[in-house]
Design an enzyme around this catalytic site. Sequence first.
Site, PDB file in Angstrom:
ATOM      1  N   HIS A 183      -2.182  -2.102  -0.743  1.00 45.58           N
ATOM      2  CA  HIS A 183      -2.383  -1.423   0.545  1.00 45.58           C
ATOM      3  C   HIS A 183      -2.720   0.054   0.342  1.00 45.58           C
ATOM      4  O   HIS A 183      -2.105   0.947   0.932  1.00 45.58           O
ATOM      5  CB  HIS A 183      -1.141  -1.581   1.433  1.00 45.58           C
ATOM      6  CG  HIS A 183      -0.750  -2.996   1.718  1.00 45.58           C
ATOM      7  ND1 HIS A 183      -1.521  -3.842   2.490  1.00 45.58           N
ATOM      8  CD2 HIS A 183       0.317  -3.726   1.319  1.00 45.58           C
ATOM      9  CE1 HIS A 183      -0.940  -5.031   2.562  1.00 45.58           C
ATOM     10  NE2 HIS A 183       0.177  -4.986   1.857  1.00 45.58           N
ATOM     11  N   ASP A 212       1.830  -1.903   7.030  1.00 44.95           N
ATOM     12  CA  ASP A 212       1.463  -1.796   5.613  1.00 44.95           C
ATOM     13  C   ASP A 212       0.090  -1.166   5.427  1.00 44.95           C
ATOM     14  O   ASP A 212      -0.195  -0.611   4.367  1.00 44.95           O
ATOM     15  CB  ASP A 212       1.496  -3.178   4.948  1.00 44.95           C
ATOM     16  CG  ASP A 212       2.907  -3.724   4.819  1.00 44.95           C
ATOM     17  OD1 ASP A 212       3.683  -3.172   4.024  1.00 44.95           O
ATOM     18  OD2 ASP A 212       3.240  -4.686   5.526  1.00 44.95           O
TER      19      ASP A 212
END
Length: 355
Positions: free
Chosen positions: A81, A255
Amino acid sequence: MGLSPASVRELTAAGHTVLVELQAGVGAGFVDAEYLAAGARISPTAQMVFEDSELVVKVKEPQPDECARLSKGQILFAYLHLAADPDQTRSLLASGVTAIAYETVTAADGSLPLLTPMSRVAGRMAVQVGAHYLEKSAGGAGILLGGVSGIPASQVVVLGAGVAGWNAVEIAVGMQARVIVIDIAIQRLTAVADRFGTRVHTVQSTTASIKKHVIAADLVIGCVLIPGAAAPKLVTREMVAAMRPGAVVVDVSIDQGGCFDTSRPTTHAEPTYIEEGILHYCVTNMPGAVPRTSTLALNNATLPYVKELADLGWQRAFAANSHFRNGLNVHAGKICHETIAKDLGLEYSTGPVGV
């Protein structure tokens, strides 16, 4: 846990040496004896695992101390991420590691096969989490998600009808909430309507429609995803401030930075906060709350890719599977994923020649 005992057995049977940190699997219900029986070697510390491994398999992105242990020539395979995490990105660039992200590996149809298992878990969790925080003792308005006879059910708005959103809708419908799903893609809305019929109200995503339904909602679940990119901020601070007192926001997109202006990352230890009078649940790595389910679901998807990396090395694995190559985020101090580079304002490299 990156590898279950069953996954370890597959790798050791293929002739690979697997190192597992002492008691690393306990949180997911796997004891060291199971890993030993599967052929693993138990390392006393994480430091030793990093030092002695060519391929590091994790679930959650590496923390700062773990990034410092990575070195040039190593392969890291995990959720990263990076678009929402410039600090981690800089650390990985400095390490020289080859970092492959589960969430940007694609399939032939464009889907994200290694993100899908956790999106399913997070989407399903989002509804039960939201239902809990609507309880008065948890900080909510004190309402039951599905209502009872003579009392209307709560209104649940799901932003995004991808994998996480679909699973959130499925659970919310099962709990007899009034469900509205909003998405920009008409084909996704059509699929939801075909599956759930009149139990779900589908809405085309516009600023006006988001504002209208978010303000009226008891629970809003953000499940927006642009592969590799930071999540777009669909819900403004003003919209949140206009929501009903005691309403709850669950941002599954956190995220990737979150899809609410008011979102900021929280932890399982301190999962919520109040912003503009609205309770927010913005836990990163939501599936970490159910580690056994998450480990087994993730390993079902990741094991074939781990085996390819172990058997072939990353160069040959990517050459054989161009969709796997889409997982390459960082290599030898360069960003090799165009969307991540664009979001972070950093230089993009096409990556190593021939892969």
